[in-house]
Scaffold this motif. Structure first.
Motif, short mmCIF file in Angstrom:
data_model
loop_
_atom_site.label_atom_id
_atom_site.label_comp_id
_atom_site.label_asym_id
_atom_site.label_seq_id
_atom_site.Cartn_x
_atom_site.Cartn_y
_atom_site.Cartn_z
N LYS A 241 -0.99 34.76 117.86
CA LYS A 241 -1.77 35.24 119.00
C LYS A 241 -0.94 36.08 119.95
N ASN A 242 0.38 35.90 119.92
CA ASN A 242 1.24 36.67 120.81
C ASN A 242 1.42 38.12 120.38
N VAL A 243 0.99 38.46 119.17
CA VAL A 243 1.09 39.86 118.74
C VAL A 243 -0.13 40.61 119.25
N ASP A 244 0.10 41.48 120.24
CA ASP A 244 -0.96 42.32 120.78
C ASP A 244 -0.87 43.68 120.09
N PHE A 245 -1.65 43.85 119.03
CA PHE A 245 -1.55 45.07 118.23
C PHE A 245 -1.94 46.32 119.02
N SER A 246 -2.73 46.15 120.09
CA SER A 246 -3.15 47.31 120.89
C SER A 246 -2.00 47.92 121.68
N VAL A 247 -0.94 47.13 121.88
CA VAL A 247 0.22 47.60 122.65
C VAL A 247 1.22 48.32 121.74
N ILE A 248 1.13 48.07 120.43
CA ILE A 248 2.11 48.58 119.48
C ILE A 248 1.62 49.90 118.88
N ASP A 249 2.45 50.93 118.96
CA ASP A 249 2.06 52.25 118.47
C ASP A 249 2.34 52.45 116.99
N HIS A 250 3.37 51.77 116.47
CA HIS A 250 3.75 52.00 115.08
C HIS A 250 4.59 50.84 114.58
N PHE A 251 4.42 50.49 113.30
CA PHE A 251 5.29 49.54 112.63
C PHE A 251 6.11 50.27 111.58
N GLU A 252 7.39 49.97 111.50
CA GLU A 252 8.28 50.53 110.49
C GLU A 252 8.86 49.38 109.66
N LYS A 253 8.66 49.44 108.34
CA LYS A 253 9.20 48.40 107.46
C LYS A 253 10.63 48.73 107.05
N VAL A 254 11.45 47.67 106.93
CA VAL A 254 12.86 47.83 106.56
C VAL A 254 13.18 46.82 105.46
N THR A 255 13.96 47.23 104.46
CA THR A 255 14.33 46.33 103.37
C THR A 255 15.38 45.32 103.82
N ASP A 256 15.47 44.21 103.09
CA ASP A 256 16.50 43.21 103.36
C ASP A 256 17.90 43.82 103.27
N LYS A 257 18.12 44.63 102.25
CA LYS A 257 19.46 45.22 102.05
C LYS A 257 19.83 46.15 103.19
N ASP A 258 18.92 47.05 103.57
CA ASP A 258 19.23 47.99 104.65
C ASP A 258 19.50 47.26 105.95
N ALA A 259 18.76 46.17 106.20
CA ALA A 259 18.97 45.39 107.41
C ALA A 259 20.34 44.73 107.40
N ALA A 260 20.71 44.12 106.26
CA ALA A 260 21.99 43.42 106.16
C ALA A 260 23.17 44.37 106.29
N VAL A 261 23.09 45.51 105.60
CA VAL A 261 24.17 46.49 105.64
C VAL A 261 24.34 47.04 107.05
N MET A 262 23.24 47.34 107.73
CA MET A 262 23.34 47.88 109.08
C MET A 262 23.85 46.84 110.07
N THR A 263 23.51 45.57 109.87
CA THR A 263 24.01 44.51 110.74
C THR A 263 25.54 44.51 110.75
N ARG A 264 26.13 44.65 109.58
CA ARG A 264 27.59 44.70 109.47
C ARG A 264 28.15 45.97 110.12
N ARG A 265 27.45 47.07 109.97
CA ARG A 265 27.93 48.32 110.56
C ARG A 265 27.94 48.26 112.09
N ILE A 266 26.94 47.62 112.67
CA ILE A 266 26.88 47.52 114.13
C ILE A 266 28.13 46.81 114.66
N ALA A 267 28.53 45.75 113.97
CA ALA A 267 29.72 45.01 114.39
C ALA A 267 30.98 45.85 114.23
N ARG A 268 31.11 46.53 113.10
CA ARG A 268 32.33 47.25 112.78
C ARG A 268 32.46 48.59 113.49
N GLU A 269 31.33 49.22 113.76
CA GLU A 269 31.37 50.57 114.32
C GLU A 269 31.06 50.63 115.81
N GLU A 270 30.37 49.61 116.32
CA GLU A 270 30.03 49.61 117.75
C GLU A 270 30.72 48.47 118.51
#
Length: 452
Positions: A241-270
């Motif tokens: 019930k907390n998802v108010d779809f009227s407030v959200i303009d767009h959803f973008e799907k991300v794969t498990d692999k892309d999420a995991a790889v980027m998580t490591r990059r954020i730590a190492r590069e930022e």
């Protein structure tokens, strides 16, 4: 003296930090709202305290009450802090895909932890939704928090997170991007931001295996979209019930692999040590990078701390087991690393079909090269054998030479992966690799898929 009366008073006022390396190629200014500076190290501290305080105002909590909640770990931590400060007990129900670190942290702050299987329907009595509700009924003087449908969740972000972002960006924000799980953050903060400037775009990050994106775009709740995924804290197989779809303009799907790889990059590069949903958010942002201009100001919410994923995304072995590490598989030798020490399993052409099947079972393999006169004369494949045996069960006692398929191609150890991929197809399930001293190993479809 300057001090806070309790740890709960330190929730909020988290910093905005500009990102550089991981968003290279985006013309816009990208700012991370780093929620790890909350005392429980996640954005969930905000809504956890709000839900407890609202329940107290409504008379739902009595002295010594037990709070019960299904959580991915972070809401549980926020609730634990509130319970410690206010004298309540806490039972947290988690799915078994959550990291061990999350479970250990919850136990460390006094919560009782109940673990449930992930790969079951929400209505299944074993699911963490069902177990949470059951425990609330069975436990005296208890209250089921229900962060998914408790609207104090989104209210907390409307009252706190949204105003903070607006003030910190001095109203220049053009896009708010955040992973969507319970939906409280994007719905509450997003609603506030749109009230200040309707042109602001709220972008929800979803994961494959979740229903949000398709439901937002079509209004169809498609159960075929639902399957187990690794990414924690975002995506759902229900519509909270907390998802108010009227407030959200767009959803973008991300794969498990892309999420995991980027998580490591954020730590190492930022130098920002954050969790899996932050990796999802930045990976999703980069998928949309061509949609932004140099005048845009994008705020990306970083949900929780990386310490909760040390045994997962930040562990090389865990990443390697799932094929998430790009370790530069270039040639045939690289593809057989995981089984290079094992002898090639073969059958002689005079052996019976039953012998080949027994070896397949014993070694858990799907195909076996067949030898004759010191060379490779053919191969047998479990799918083809099964098909033949269904049509003619008597083949079990037939020599392999009478039923075998053509010999598998042989490649050298330095053959490039591109060349190997052209050899493996619907009729050729594997190739043999010639090694030193005329020894051989095998590359299967599975080896190739894992490398890719």
């Amino acid at each position: 003296m300057k001090y806070h009366n309790s740890i709960l008073d330190t929730i909020g006022n988290t910093p905005l930090v500009r990102l550089h390396s991981v968003v290279k190629g985006i013309k816009a200014t990208v700012l991370a709202k780093v929620e790890t500076t909350n005392p429980g190290n996640s954005v969930k501290d905000r809504m956890a305290l709000k839900m407890v305080e609202d329940a107290e105002k409504q008379g739902l909590l009595k002295p010594g009450a037990t709070l019960i909640e299904g959580t991915s770990g972070n809401t549980g931590m926020g609730l634990a802090l509130a319970c410690i400060a206010k004298g309540y007990k806490l039972i947290c129900v988690l799915s078994d895909k959550q990291s061990k670190e999350k479970m250990d942290i919850l136990r460390a702050v006094g919560a009782e932890v109940v673990v449930c299987p992930t790969a079951v329907e929400p209505e299944d009595p074993r699911s963490y939704y069902s177990v949470s509700k059951r425990l609330a009924k069975e436990t005296p003087n208890s209250w089921y928090v229900n962060q998914y449908d408790n609207l104090s969740n989104s209210t907390a972000h409307y009252e706190q997170t949204g105003p903070e972002i607006w003030e910190q960006t001095e109203g220049d924000i053009t896009h708010f991007l955040v992973g969507v799980g319970t939906g409280g953050t994007i719905s509450g903060a997003g609603k506030y931001l749109k009230e200040q400037n309707p042109a602001i775009k709220n972008i929800g990050i979803d994961t494959y295996g979740s229903v949000f994106k398709k439901y937002h775009e079509t209004g169809i709740f498609d159960e075929n979209e639902i399957y187990p995924y690794i990414t924690e804290g975002i995506g759902e197989d229900i519509l909270p019930k907390n998802v108010d779809f009227s407030v959200i303009d767009h959803f973008e799907k991300v794969t498990d692999k892309d999420a995991a790889v980027m998580t490591r990059r954020i730590a190492r590069e930022e130098g920002i040590f954050v969790g899996n949903s932050a990796g999802s958010a930045i990976a999703g942002l980069m998928q949309m990078k061509d949609q932004f201009t140099e005048d845009d100001v994008i705020v990306v919410l970083f949900h929780d701390h990386g310490s909760r994923y040390v045994g997962k995304m930040f562990n090389d072995d865990w990443m390697r087991e799932r094929g998430f590490l790009d370790e530069g598989h270039k040639v045939a030798q690289d593809l057989i690393e995981n089984h290079a020490d094992k002898n090639l399993v073969v059958c002689a052409s005079e052996e019976l079909v039953s012998h080949a099947i027994a070896k397949m079972k014993a070694y858990n393999i799907s195909q076996i090269p067949v030898t004759k006169d010191g060379g490779f004369a053919g191969h047998v494949d479990d799918r083809k054998l099964l098909q033949d045996l269904i049509e003619n069960p008597s083949l079990m006692d037939t020599p392999l030479g009478a039923v075998m398929q053509p010999a598998l191609p042989i490649v050298e150890a330095n053959t490039k992966i591109e060349a190997i991929s052209k050899l493996i197809n619907s009729t050729t399930p594997a190739v043999l690799v010639r090694l030193e001293n005329e020894k051989y190993n095998i590359i299967t479809r599975y080896d190739l898929i894992s490398a890719i």
